[in-house]
Design a protein around this motif. Structure first.
Motif, PDB file in Angstrom:
ATOM      1  N   VAL A   1       0.940  -1.038   0.185  1.00 32.64           N
ATOM      2  CA  VAL A   1      -0.300  -0.537  -0.274  1.00 32.64           C
ATOM      3  C   VAL A   1       1.156   1.290  -0.178  1.00 32.64           C
ATOM      4  CG1 VAL A   1      -1.780   0.958   1.102  1.00 32.64           C
ATOM      5  CG2 VAL A   1      -1.773  -1.091   1.509  1.00 32.64           C
ATOM      6  N   LEU A   2       0.912   2.587  -0.869  1.00 36.38           N
ATOM      7  CA  LEU A   2       0.841   3.483  -1.341  1.00 36.38           C
ATOM      8  C   LEU A   2       1.084   5.329  -1.198  1.00 36.38           C
ATOM      9  CD1 LEU A   2       3.924   5.355  -1.660  1.00 36.38           C
ATOM     10  CD2 LEU A   2       3.194   4.976  -4.722  1.00 36.38           C
ATOM     11  N   SER A   3       0.363   5.108   0.243  1.00 39.96           N
ATOM     12  CA  SER A   3       0.042   6.275   0.732  1.00 39.96           C
ATOM     13  C   SER A   3       0.526   7.697   0.392  1.00 39.96           C
ATOM     14  CB  SER A   3      -0.959   6.107   2.379  1.00 39.96           C
ATOM     15  OG  SER A   3      -1.024   4.872   2.349  1.00 39.96           O
ATOM     16  N   VAL A   4      -0.747   8.422  -0.318  1.00 40.41           N
ATOM     17  CA  VAL A   4       0.002   9.347  -1.064  1.00 40.41           C
ATOM     18  C   VAL A   4      -0.641  10.922  -0.365  1.00 40.41           C
ATOM     19  CG1 VAL A   4       0.771  10.833  -2.960  1.00 40.41           C
ATOM     20  CG2 VAL A   4       0.466   8.291  -3.153  1.00 40.41           C
TER      21      VAL A   4
ATOM     22  N   VAL B   1       3.948   8.760   1.547  1.00 44.21           N
ATOM     23  CA  VAL B   1       4.536   9.580   1.254  1.00 44.21           C
ATOM     24  C   VAL B   1       3.497  11.029   1.966  1.00 44.21           C
ATOM     25  CG1 VAL B   1       4.411  11.428  -0.646  1.00 44.21           C
ATOM     26  CG2 VAL B   1       5.222   8.922  -0.994  1.00 44.21           C
ATOM     27  N   ASP B   2       4.439  11.937   2.946  1.00 45.92           N
ATOM     28  CA  ASP B   2       3.481  13.130   3.769  1.00 45.92           C
ATOM     29  C   ASP B   2       3.930  14.536   3.444  1.00 45.92           C
ATOM     30  OD1 ASP B   2       2.261  13.558   5.904  1.00 45.92           O
ATOM     31  OD2 ASP B   2       3.875  12.588   7.749  1.00 45.92           O
TER      32      ASP B   2
ATOM     33  N   GLU C   1       9.118  13.038  -5.243  1.00 43.80           N
ATOM     34  CA  GLU C   1       8.977  11.510  -4.481  1.00 43.80           C
ATOM     35  C   GLU C   1       8.198   9.926  -5.523  1.00 43.80           C
ATOM     36  OE1 GLU C   1       8.626  10.809  -1.561  1.00 43.80           O
ATOM     37  OE2 GLU C   1       8.338  12.691  -0.710  1.00 43.80           O
ATOM     38  N   PHE C   2       9.015  10.784  -7.324  1.00 48.12           N
ATOM     39  CA  PHE C   2       8.410   9.788  -8.058  1.00 48.12           C
ATOM     40  C   PHE C   2       8.941   8.978  -8.012  1.00 48.12           C
ATOM     41  CE2 PHE C   2       6.567  13.170 -11.736  1.00 48.12           C
ATOM     42  CZ  PHE C   2       5.272  12.887 -10.397  1.00 48.12           C
ATOM     43  N   GLU C   3      10.169   9.518  -7.895  1.00 48.33           N
ATOM     44  CA  GLU C   3      11.236   8.050  -8.161  1.00 48.33           C
ATOM     45  C   GLU C   3      10.888   7.498  -6.960  1.00 48.33           C
ATOM     46  OE1 GLU C   3      13.615   7.016 -10.475  1.00 48.33           O
ATOM     47  OE2 GLU C   3      14.201   8.954 -11.416  1.00 48.33           O
TER      48      GLU C   3
ATOM     49  N   THR D   1      -1.430  10.923 -10.182  1.00 41.97           N
ATOM     50  CA  THR D   1      -0.134  11.461 -10.429  1.00 41.97           C
ATOM     51  C   THR D   1       0.824  10.165 -10.800  1.00 41.97           C
ATOM     52  OG1 THR D   1      -1.065  13.659 -10.114  1.00 41.97           O
ATOM     53  CG2 THR D   1       1.569  13.344 -10.286  1.00 41.97           C
ATOM     54  N   ILE D   2       0.818   9.069  -9.678  1.00 43.78           N
ATOM     55  CA  ILE D   2       1.825   8.426  -8.769  1.00 43.78           C
ATOM     56  C   ILE D   2       1.412   7.131 -10.427  1.00 43.78           C
ATOM     57  CG2 ILE D   2       3.015   6.892  -7.831  1.00 43.78           C
ATOM     58  CD1 ILE D   2       3.664   9.747  -7.471  1.00 43.78           C
TER      59      ILE D   2
END
Length: 688
Positions: A539-542, A566-567, A580-582, A611-612
């Motif tokens: 889980v990637l939380s943006v 990603v805070d 934060e893209f990379e 966007t990600i």
């Protein structure tokens, strides 16, 4: 899959999209119908950004560089010839035009902090917008000196034919009021928005050399008159904003459109007959194409398919209607077929002289609403499932009847089997209106309880679908009856336990963008049992934290390393995501290598997380931003993705970076103003 989506399908002979009556300056009346059930959700901007975040870092690879876009149309006499001096006006030929546009496409865009917040629209009277973006510092309202573009304007403004790449109509930039020699005041006076896509073509035109052209039916005098109006507007704009005189200039194309069409076909979006050439990326076409590819008909049970309504104009590998014997369209206005209609339809199918498939209707998802649904509606749904099953599986039905019959000899006398029929359950988008009938049939035909049907249809059968909460309620309520009447179910309907995740879903599943990457909202992220069922292991939380308990993480054996946050990124048009893209893409790649999938989410699942996902699609499939945007937009199912202006601009810069990493020359497929204008036009049918 990459090869499929990256190759442009032929679209020669198609009529242009959007329809000619859809423009940025028209009312919503008469615009084309939106894709059913899609909507633009509200994306909260969060609190005003702190001072420490007002100037985001610049884009790699040159993090501190100041970029200024150059153009070979300046000075104007380098490629053009002076036509008159009052107002200043120049001519340009087709060859120079092609060279100028090609040069522009190879110029790196200024870094985001050089052009934002100016691009958001900062009207002097809009105190809300000004206070949020500038803390009342008027200096940032100045026109960025780094911007220089080229804008093409067609005399007359009819863009349904003879349209050059990126061309716009005169009324998109020129005032129609008393002062017709002025640019429109496009910055909004009221309200707050980080998604002013509709003003970008006009804003960029003000910092552009503008080239005016006409079609074969246009009087040269009309083109000259329009060019003079634009030149005067440029002089007025320069004076008002403290720019040097003739910072930007107006040109008249002195070659005919037919010459451009013959000599430089790559510059023509719509030819003189009104047909799309396929030479220029078209957002409307690519969204429909990607939607059809994503939801194309597939077999969910023997001889029964789910998919979109067949569209002969899209060369997307989808089945034609001639591949089926029966097409059942899920429709909001349909009634549940009665027994008489089903008998008549079967008789029609059995006629030897029948030509083409039989068409029928059935109520769409959300049409049968508990607790007010009637027994007749449920009876009709069950009769429909049984009827479809008998058409698709005549041999199995015959064998079943034989086993139940005492008089085997009598059955043997009539051993001629009816022909098995192929059935397509379809709707416009291929995944929304069909969900009720599709899920009910899948439960009946395969003998599956609702929760297993939900997961298997998505994972095993590869179907993306959106169901309403009422569908969840109805199917779980009538589940015992479906299974009791199912030809495949052998268990007991009294010993089926429902998983915890089923009661927590609203009908929608996260959207599968790539086999290893899902896009969803905070509700999806906070349903870890559902994620496990779908094969999601990360889980990637943006910008939005999940609220899992330690007990849940231990029960599901979910490692902390498989959760990433990603805070300090709000959807406010100021906080950047570029840096934060990379990190995000490496996290997603790790899940792919493990054989799992990653859920990327924010609060709503349409801006930050979208966007990600677009950045990953560009990285993985090598697509340009316009094509990756349509790729993700089509797969987000029931909502419209809405990365705001700054995120969209960062993604266009990401395209530059991707090309550099692949050792490819920088060459944008479409310019910023065109991309923003197309997004605004695509969203217009959904705006309230």
């Amino acid at each position: 899959m990459a090869a499929v989506v990256a190759r442009a399908p032929p679209i020669l002979g198609r009529s242009p999209t959007p329809p000619p009556h859809l423009s940025l300056n028209t009312s919503s009346r008469g615009t084309p119908a939106a894709v059913p059930n899609k909507h633009i959700p509200v994306c909260p901007t969060g609190p005003a950004p702190s001072l420490g975040l007002e100037t985001p870092p610049s884009s790699p690879p040159s993090r501190q560089s100041i970029i200024e876009t150059s153009s070979i149309t300046y000075p104007p006499t380098a490629y053009g010839t002076e036509y008159c001096s009052d107002p200043p006006l120049f001519t340009i030929d087709a060859q120079s035009l092609a060279q100028a546009l090609d040069h522009l496409a190879t110029q790196p865009l200024p870094n985001p902090e050089q052009v934002f917040p100016w691009l958001h629209g900062l009207h002097a009277d809009n105190q809300i917008q000004l206070a949020f973006f500038t803390n009342r510092r008027k200096s940032v309202r100045k026109v960025p000196k780094c911007l220089r573009s080229i804008t093409l304007v067609k005399t007359g403004g009819n863009l349904s034919f003879s349209k050059l790449k990126g061309a716009i109509a005169p009324d998109e930039i020129l005032s129609q009021g008393p002062d017709e020699n002025a640019f429109i005041e496009c910055d909004p006076k009221d309200g707050f928005s980080v998604r002013n896509f509709q003003i970008q073509a006009c804003k960029i035109a003000m910092v552009s050399d503008i080239i005016v052209y006409g079609d074969e039916k246009t009087s040269p005098s009309d083109t000259i008159a329009l060019a003079k109006r634009i030149s005067r507007a440029q002089r007025q704009y320069e004076a008002r904003n403290g720019l040097a005189r003739c910072s930007f200039n107006t040109f008249i194309l002195n070659d005919s459109f037919r010459h451009v069409q013959d000599a430089y076909p790559d510059l023509v979006a719509i030819d003189s007959s009104g047909a799309m050439t396929g030479k220029v990326a078209d957002f409307f076409y690519w969204e429909r194409y990607e939607m059809c590819v994503m939801s194309k008909a597939s077999e969910i049970s023997h001889n029964v398919f789910l998919g979109p309504t067949p569209d002969p104009t899209l060369d997307s590998g989808c089945f034609s209607e001639q591949a089926f014997d029966l097409l059942i369209e899920a429709s909001d206005v349909a009634q549940v077929p009665d027994a008489m209609l089903l008998r008549k339809s079967r008789n029609i199918l059995e006629r030897s002289n029948r030509k083409g498939p039989l068409h029928m209707d059935f109520p769409s998802s959300g049409s049968i609403m508990p607790p007010s649904w009637s027994h007749s509606e449920v009876d009709g749904l069950m009769d429909m499932c049984k009827w479809i099953y008998e058409l698709a599986n005549p041999q199995e039905v015959k064998q079943s009847k034989r086993k139940k019959s005492v008089d085997d000899e009598a059955i043997a006398l009539d051993d001629v089997l009816p022909q098995a029929r192929k059935v397509l359950i379809h709707c416009t988008d291929g995944y929304t209106e069909t969900s009720l009938l599709g899920l009910a049939y899948f439960m009946y035909a395969e003998g599956l309880p609702a929760h297993e049907a939900w997961v298997r249809l998505h994972r095993n059968q590869g179907r993306n679908f959106f169901a309403y909460p009422t569908d969840v309620s109805l199917l779980t309520s009538i589940q015992p009856r479906i299974l009791q009447e199912s030809p495949r179910f052998n268990g007991s309907v009294f010993h089926i336990s429902e998983p915890q995740w089923l009661s927590r879903i609203d009908g929608s599943l996260p959207s599968r963008i790539l086999p290893y990457m899902y896009l969803g909202n905070l509700g999806h992220a906070n349903n870890p049992e559902l994620l496990r069922e779908l094969g999601i292991t990360r889980v990637l939380s943006v910008g939005e934290a999940i609220s899992w308990s330690e007990e849940v993480k231990q029960q599901l054996n979910w490692p902390d390393d498989n959760l990433m946050m990603v805070d300090r990124v709000q959807d406010n048009g100021v906080d950047p995501l570029w840096d934060e893209f990379e990190r995000c893409l490496k996290f997603i790649e790790a899940g792919k290598l493990e054989g799992g999938a990653t859920l990327v989410h924010c609060r709503v699942g349409v801006s930050r997380s979208a966007t990600i996902c677009i950045a990953e699609v560009m990285n993985e499939l090598g697509l340009s931003f316009p094509r990756a945007y349509c790729f993700v937009r089509a797969r987000r199912l029931n909502v419209i993705i809405q990365p705001h202006l700054r995120f969209t601009y960062e993604l266009l810069k990401w395209e530059e970076y991707q090309r550099l990493r692949r050792n490819e020359p920088l060459r944008r497929e479409l310019e910023w103003a065109t991309i923003a204008r197309e997004i605004a036009l695509m969203n217009k049918p959904y705006s309230r």
